[in-house]
Structure formats: structure tokens, C-alpha cells
Design a protein around this motif. Structure first.
Motif, PDB file in Angstrom:
ATOM      1  N   GLN A 196       0.836  -1.212   0.000  1.00 13.92           N
ATOM      2  CA  GLN A 196       0.000   0.000   0.000  1.00 13.92           C
ATOM      3  C   GLN A 196       0.868   1.259   0.000  1.00 13.92           C
ATOM      4  N   ALA A 197       1.954   1.210   0.770  1.00 10.50           N
ATOM      5  CA  ALA A 197       2.829   2.383   0.857  1.00 10.50           C
ATOM      6  C   ALA A 197       3.527   2.637  -0.479  1.00 10.50           C
ATOM      7  N   ARG A 198       3.973   1.566  -1.121  1.00 11.88           N
ATOM      8  CA  ARG A 198       4.618   1.746  -2.430  1.00 11.88           C
ATOM      9  C   ARG A 198       3.628   2.311  -3.449  1.00 11.88           C
ATOM     10  N   ALA A 199       2.412   1.790  -3.423  1.00 12.87           N
ATOM     11  CA  ALA A 199       1.391   2.279  -4.362  1.00 12.87           C
ATOM     12  C   ALA A 199       1.043   3.734  -4.067  1.00 12.87           C
ATOM     13  N   LEU A 216       3.523   0.491   9.352  1.00 15.21           N
ATOM     14  CA  LEU A 216       3.265   1.810   8.763  1.00 15.21           C
ATOM     15  C   LEU A 216       4.261   2.851   9.276  1.00 15.21           C
ATOM     16  N   ILE A 217       4.483   2.872  10.566  1.00 19.02           N
ATOM     17  CA  ILE A 217       5.316   3.938  11.146  1.00 19.02           C
ATOM     18  C   ILE A 217       6.808   3.654  11.023  1.00 19.02           C
ATOM     19  N   GLN A 218       7.141   2.478  10.492  1.00 19.45           N
ATOM     20  CA  GLN A 218       8.560   2.177  10.290  1.00 19.45           C
ATOM     21  C   GLN A 218       8.932   2.113   8.803  1.00 19.45           C
ATOM     22  N   ALA A 219       8.008   2.502   7.938  1.00 19.22           N
ATOM     23  CA  ALA A 219       8.248   2.381   6.487  1.00 19.22           C
ATOM     24  C   ALA A 219       9.076   3.562   5.981  1.00 19.22           C
ATOM     25  N   ARG A 220      10.312   3.638   6.448  1.00 17.39           N
ATOM     26  CA  ARG A 220      11.221   4.712   6.056  1.00 17.39           C
ATOM     27  C   ARG A 220      11.485   4.658   4.557  1.00 17.39           C
ATOM     28  N   GLY A 221      11.414   5.806   3.917  1.00 14.67           N
ATOM     29  CA  GLY A 221      11.637   5.861   2.485  1.00 14.67           C
ATOM     30  C   GLY A 221      10.338   5.739   1.695  1.00 14.67           C
ATOM     31  N   LEU A 222       9.288   5.235   2.332  1.00 15.50           N
ATOM     32  CA  LEU A 222       7.991   5.126   1.647  1.00 15.50           C
ATOM     33  C   LEU A 222       6.967   6.098   2.223  1.00 15.50           C
ATOM     34  N   VAL A 223       6.977   6.239   3.530  1.00 14.14           N
ATOM     35  CA  VAL A 223       6.035   7.140   4.205  1.00 14.14           C
ATOM     36  C   VAL A 223       6.828   8.357   4.686  1.00 14.14           C
ATOM     37  N   ASP A 224       6.340   9.558   4.381  1.00 10.10           N
ATOM     38  CA  ASP A 224       7.104  10.762   4.706  1.00 10.10           C
ATOM     39  C   ASP A 224       6.850  11.273   6.106  1.00 10.10           C
ATOM     40  N   VAL A 225       5.629  11.069   6.612  1.00  8.13           N
ATOM     41  CA  VAL A 225       5.324  11.532   7.959  1.00  8.13           C
ATOM     42  C   VAL A 225       4.135  10.734   8.481  1.00  8.13           C
ATOM     43  N   VAL A 226       4.119  10.516   9.776  1.00  9.71           N
ATOM     44  CA  VAL A 226       2.986   9.848  10.414  1.00  9.71           C
ATOM     45  C   VAL A 226       2.398  10.803  11.451  1.00  9.71           C
ATOM     46  N   ILE A 227       1.070  10.911  11.419  1.00  6.93           N
ATOM     47  CA  ILE A 227       0.372  11.749  12.397  1.00  6.93           C
ATOM     48  C   ILE A 227      -0.493  10.845  13.262  1.00  6.93           C
TER      49      ILE A 227
END
Lengths: 434, 434
Positions: free
Chosen positions: A31-34, A213-224
Motif C-alpha cells: 500500500q505504501a509503495r502504491a 506503517l510507522i517504520q516504512a522509512r523511504g515510503l512514508v514521509d510523515v505519520v500523524i
């Protein structure tokens, strides 16, 4: 405004290793890559096209109210079977009016200015190089939140308008409602030629999905993280991607020696009772000793008339313990303490405050100046209720949460707070001397 | 500009548990608590007073050049005994000129505008509440850095001017030099009635001090790692306080089909050879296939004339492996690749870039527009050398590093990037309707 309670996400720290978890990991990372791919297109969508999609999504949500309510009824039924308390049920429950409100929220975001492309500063260097700093989207924004299904659509709307793809990790208690809302949103995107992976619902049946989700470095730019203190702390501690902390608020009202007592009473009552469950509600009132003889009885009787239980050291109060000064009650409870002047008030706030909103009531300019300068919080109020710390009140039109951290954004976060910047330098062959 | 190499800090992940470590933990936490107290006063210092202190500190550093050089000589002697390579020795070594340069850096910061107190926005609400967003310091800033002792004074200067206390964790190889410089700074602060805990040197003899510093949630507001990729990654992964990632730069120059070949050659040679060891140096040149027949030989011979070794797939190049495309050489090496048009160039940069600085050389407006819109980096250059990504070049007057992250700050970070904001609301008894 962030919701008051922590649900099952709060204590998730384990890194599960079994096959089921690997499946969840694969799902979340896919999902993060997409979302990452979708975000590249989103970043370049024209404002008019984004607004049209938001309005179409609003219409689609409203047109499919029936299916949304049916999905929500399943969540409600399961929650009732599980013995969920009434206040949580109320946050989970959707009605025709609430669905209309959700759709109107999207329309409101469509009407807001687009932050993307704004030129924040620029200059021409001595060598003729033309420099501009422009707003760009963050990219992929993960949001971890609790029971309220309206957050699902709100977060999509704010994220989409600011050019971001959003990965939503809601509560398992709202799984059916969230799934139906996200299906409608994705269909609306696809119908307008926009990559539907601009919004996706991360699995909520497995707690490890938060960790992935919160460890997907390089795919997710920020987590709220949006929710109670436990949820926020768990996300911030375990995240490997940058986080934006929102909203626990142990807010104080300091009634200074030069306060107008009627004004102080109105402000304290409003800050406590207007909506006790939100983060900008007051949790402690500090009363200056010089006026305590008058102020404590006046405040006490006004609060008690509104059904507020007062925790403190005075007679007729529930005896306060150390824990009361740190407590974010989020209920019709308030702590009250008599303090020896402004220094003591500031020190108390420094010690127990969460950096959300602090208020002073005073007619003395020097005291107001000193309080606002010394108190370190996202918002500091003079002669006004703490309830004003809110994106809509501040004129932002939409709010994704209230940041209590100092990096990136502090206070209510609207569309510009979901952006980054990029420097553009246009030249004609400039090189830099050694 | 961040320094190129990683030293012994990079791989520190262990949480030591013995008594020595507990001692280090106590020291670091005591320093952080003292810095926190100092930061409250710093936040309210007047600009004129801060500038006077900075100029006095500059004079003190210069006046005590002898003791600084003596301390540095001890560091150099130990480094030589340890067999430290010449390039590292050069970064460690101070001279009379370099000390003067360090002092001049403080004077330059004294001359810059003070960001604190700036009103960023404001409005009066319908109910008369007057709202302002003002710049305030971050509070306590931790900086983890490598061998160069000048960073010690630079970081203090930028931190102090922006109202922050700084906790410096330098390299053990520069321990004596850093200690002497910090002693001089603290003496200068104390002589001007400023709490000397506004700057402190965290122990560097024990690697666990980094961990304690970057996990001091509630005491340290932000940590900035300055150094090689290993150091930065270790800090970001292990930190519990927010971090500002600085500067690994795998920067590309894309020579588009419509490039002026002489301009492209000048830009590539400048971007690679001006200062190969800094993060804004070019590491890969991408050549459009349509002009490769002319451009590859021209670029190759110009680069080789400057002593550059070319890694690539063409004859007369060192054969490139997958690792070359990701490599930040920081030396007189460059990777060269022929790509099939702008799409391929953008995709290559997306895959291997680090989001620092990317450049296109072209005379075609549409290509320049598309490249700047699609490439996701802190800085994107059109017809200019990547070497311009630099705080001084951008007109900031001082730089604490170049952020390659998207939150809070992106690109060169000057004084405003070391600040947060606070909302102030002044009223006359406003309460919020239900």
C-alpha cells in the motif's frame, strides 16, 4: 480536535514474526509503495482538478449514505456485543446528518486556497541565479487514529487538497465504516482519472500494521497519530519515519491578582464545560493567592453549578494528589490550586503542562506580557478561553490536528502544515568559484 | 555543508548497562536539564544583548588562540599516533588563520537579523480576539558531529543567536580542542551575565553519550546529526527526540538533449571538482542518449583533464556496478550513465537520489519545467552547478547544515530553521459558544 480516549492501538509495541504478520507487513508495504507512486501524480494535479474531485467525492459519499450507514450499523452492533461504553459508541455512530456533515467537510476543503505552488521567498543572486522556495506536498502521509469514522474522510480531504497520498490506519472498531468510506473515495478518484491509491485503508485487524506503517522509512514521509496519550506515545517511540505529535492538552487558566473576577469565572467555566472531552479544554485553574479569598468561592460555585467536580486542597473540594496536577481529565473534573503569584503559576505550568494551550486572566499589561513570553506552549491566551485553540477558530478552514511539538508545525495544523518546500534555482550556466 | 566521513559514532546502537554508562547517562541528563533551564532565559534575551555576547565570545576565542592551538596540538598528536589518515587530520587541525575564521563566524552571526519575535501572521477574529503567530526558539538543540572543531563554535553561534541552548556531542578525536573552545564560550557567557549552560560539551569518550542525548525526550527539543550517512542513519533510527537529517548528497546532473554542451561541461566539471568532499558535489552525470555521441566524449575528456575517474558502461570508463549509482563518492570519481530521455533521467534520480540537489542542463523550457516539477529534492537547478546549494550562497549568512528531510526544514538551514512558533491570542473576556 483530537479525540479523548485511547483504544487498542496504544500499547502495541511487539514486532510479531509469524506468517500472519508477514502477510500484514507485505500488505502495508505494498500500500505504501502504491501510495508513493500515486503521490507523484498528485503533486502535479491542478487546483481546479483537485477541487472537482473533492466535490465529486462529497457527492458520492452523500449519494451512498445508505451503504455507509449499513456498514456503520455492523460496527455498532459488534461494539454493542463487545460491551463498548456509550461515549465510545457515540463517537463511532454515523447518522444521515453526520454523513452529510462529512460530505460538507470535503466541499469546504475544496473551497480553501491550495497551498501547493505558493512561492514563500525568492531572490536573484549576484551572479544572476534566480532562486525561489516553493511549497510542495509532503508525499505520503500516514494517519493513525481512533474510533471516529469522520476522520477517515477528513484526513483524505486535507491530504488530497495538499497533494499528499494518505494511508489511514483507523480503529478496528470502525473497520466496516472506514472500509466503505474509503471504497467510495477510491471509486470517486478512479472515476476522475486519479490513481485511487492516493487513499488506502491499512488493515486494522492486526495491531502490527501500525508498526509496519510507522517504520516504512523511504515510503512514508510523515505519520500523524491522532488520539489519546497512549496511542501518541507509542507511535512517537516506535516510529522510524518522522511524526507530528498531536494534541494531549493539560491546559491551565491562571487567574491573576489583577483579574476581573466575572471575566475569569466566565472563561474558566467555558474552558472547562463547553466540550470537556476535547484537548483544548481546561484541566487546572490556578488562582493567585492575593485574590483567593474571593476567587476560589466564586469559581467553585460557578463550576459546581455546571456539574464540575473540583480537585484541590481547599475545603469542599475532592482532595487532590500529585497525579491530579498532571491529569488530562477530559471530563467534568478540574483541578484547582492557589499559587503564590505569576512565578509560581509559570513554574506550575512548566512542570505539568503539555505545551498545548495556557491562559491568563488579568487586567495588568506587564503580567500579560510576562506570562505570554515565559509560558512555552503552542498557544497562550490573554483574557480568552482555551477553547479557541482550533483550526477553524483560527481561520484555517480545516484542521488535521493540533501539534504540541515544536518542529515543523505547532498548534492547529491546516493545509500548509501538510506541505514541505523545494528550492528552485534557474540559471544560464552559473558555476560556483572555488 | 556537512562533512564527508563517518567516524566512530556511526555504529553506536548498544544500550550499555554498566556503572560507567550510568555515570555518562547522569552527566548527559544533568547537562540537558541545565541547558533546559538556561534556554528559558535565552528565549527572552534582547537582540542587542545577544549580539554583544557573540562579539565578546569572538574576541575571547581570538584572544585565546594560543590555548586553543595547544589543545588542538594534543588532539593532532594523538590522532597521528593512532594513524589517522591525512584528510581527517586536516579537518581536525586548527591554525591561527582558522581560529580567526571561527571568531569571524561568530561576528557574522552577530550581524544577522534575529529571527526571534518575528510575527509570521496574525488576524483579528470576528469576536475581536487578536491572534499572532510569533517565532520562538526551539529550546535545547543537540548536535552530533564529527571531527571538525569549527563546528563547535559555529553551532553555538547559530544556536545562541536563535535563542537556543546547544548540547554539543563532537568526536572524541577533537575532544581537547572542543573542550577548550567550549570553556572559552562558557567563560564569555558568564562574564556577560548569561547562564553558561547555554552551551555544553557532552562527553565524547563514551559512545553511549550519543544515545543518552538523542533519547532525552522532554529535555532536548531536536537533535541535528552532522556527518556521514552512517552517523546520520544511526541517530535517526535511535533517536526518541525529533531529528533534523542533514546532508548526504548523491547529486545528479542531467545533460538533456537540448543542452548547450559547453555549458553542460562547465557545470559538470564545477559540480564534481570544485570541492569533491562536500555534500552538494555531483556524483553522477546522466547523459541523454540523443546527444551521447558528442556529449560523452566531451564530458569524459574535460573530467579526465581534472583528474576525475569515470565509472560507467562506456569504453575507457571504469566498469560501473549497481553500487556506483547509489555511491556518494565524495572524491574525484563520478558515475556516468546514458539515459533514454527525461523520463528515464527522472526515474534514475528517483531511484538513487538522496533528495539533496539535482540539476538539468537544457535550453528547452518544457524540459526544464518538467524536471523541476517532477524531481523531488531539496534543491533543483536549471543550468547551474549543484554547488550552489549552500546557506551562504542562498543568502542566509550562516548555516547549521542542509536538511534532506521534508519536515520542518528542507535545504540549507539558517537561523529561522532553528526556531519554532507560538500563537498568542489577546482578548477581553472572549469565550467560545457551544
Amino acid at each position: 480536535m483530537s479525540a479523548p480516549t485511547t483504544d487498542e492501538l496504544g500499547s502495541d509495541e511487539a514486532t510479531a514474526t509469524d506468517a500472519a504478520d508477514r502477510g500484514v507487513a507485505e500488505t502495508v508495504l505494498a500500500q505504501a509503495r502504491a501510495a508513493r507512486i500515486a503521490s507523484r501524480r498528485l503533486a502535479r494535479l491542478r487546483t481546479a482538478d483537485k477541487n472537482a474531485v473533492l466535490r465529486a467525492a462529497a457527492d458520492a459519499v452523500e449519494a451512498q449514505t445508505g451503504s455507509v450507514l449499513a456498514a456503520n450499523a455492523e460496527d455498532i452492533a459488534r461494539a454493542e456485543t463487545d460491551g463498548t461504553p456509550g461515549s465510545l459508541l457515540d463517537r463511532l455512530r454515523l447518522t444521515g446528518d453526520r454523513v452529510r456533515g462529512i460530505a460538507d467537510g470535503l466541499r469546504q476543503v475544496a473551497g480553501l486556497p491550495d497551498p501547493i505552488g505558493e512561492v514563500l521567498q525568492g531572490r536573484t543572486l549576484l551572479n544572476g541565479l534566480s532562486l525561489r522556495q516553493v511549497r510542495v506536498p509532503l508525499g505520503v502521509v500516514g494517519i493513525v487514529y481512533e474510533a471516529r469514522p469522520n476522520v477517515t474522510v477528513d484526513a483524505f480531504g486535507i491530504g488530497f487538497k495538499s497533494g499528499n497520498a494518505v494511508l489511514l490506519r483507523g480503529s478496528s472498531s470502525a473497520a466496516r465504516s472506514n472500509a466503505e468510506l474509503v471504497r467510495i473515495l477510491r471509486d470517486a478518484l478512479a472515476a476522475h482519472g486519479v490513481d485511487p491509491n492516493a487513499v488506502a485503508l491499512v488493515p486494522s485487524h492486526d495491531r502490527s500494521s501500525v508498526t509496519h506503517l510507522i517504520q516504512a522509512r523511504g515510503l512514508v514521509d510523515v505519520v500523524i497519530p491522532r488520539g489519546g496519550a497512549g496511542l501518541i506515545d507509542a507511535v512517537v517511540r516506535n516510529a522510524l519515519v518522522p511524526t507530528l505529535e498531536t494534541g494531549t492538552g493539560n491546559c491551565h487558566v491562571y487567574v491573576h491578582s489583577a483579574a476581573d473576577l466575572d471575566m475569569a469565572t466566565d472563561i474558566v467555566v467555558n474552558a472547562k464545560t463547553r466540550r470537556p472531552s476535547v484537548c483544548n479544554a481546561a484541566e487546572t485553574v490556578l488562582v493567585d493567592r492575593t485574590i483567593a479569598d474571593l476567587a476560589v468561592p466564586a469559581l467553585t460555585s460557578a463550576l459546581q453549578a455546571h456539574g464540575v467536580i473540583i480537585h484541590g486542597d481547599e475545603p469542599a473540594m475532592v482532595p487532590a494528589t500529585e497525579a491530579d496536577w498532571a491529569e488530562e481529565y477530559l471530563s467534568l473534573d478540574i483541578a484547582m490550586k492557589v499559587v503564590d503569584g505569576l512565578d509560581a503559576a509559570v513554574e506550575h505550568i512548566e512542570r505539568y503542562g503539555t505545551g498545548h494551550t495556557e491562559a491568563i486572566v488579568t487586567g495588568d499589561l506587564a503580567a500579560a506580557d510576562e506570562f505570554t513570553a515565559r509560558v512555552d506552549a503552542a498557544a497562550v491566551m490573554v483574557n480568552a478561553s482555551t477553547a479557541f485553540t482550533d483550526g477553524e477558530q483560527f481561520g484555517f478552514g480545516a484542521e488535521i490536528g493540533i501539534s504540541t511539538q515544536k518542529l515543523h508545525a505547532r498548534g492547529p495544523m491546516g493545509l500548509p502544515e501538510l506541505t514541505s518546500t523545494k528550492w528552485l534555482a534557474w540559471g544560464h550556466g552559473q558555476v560556483r568559484p572555488a
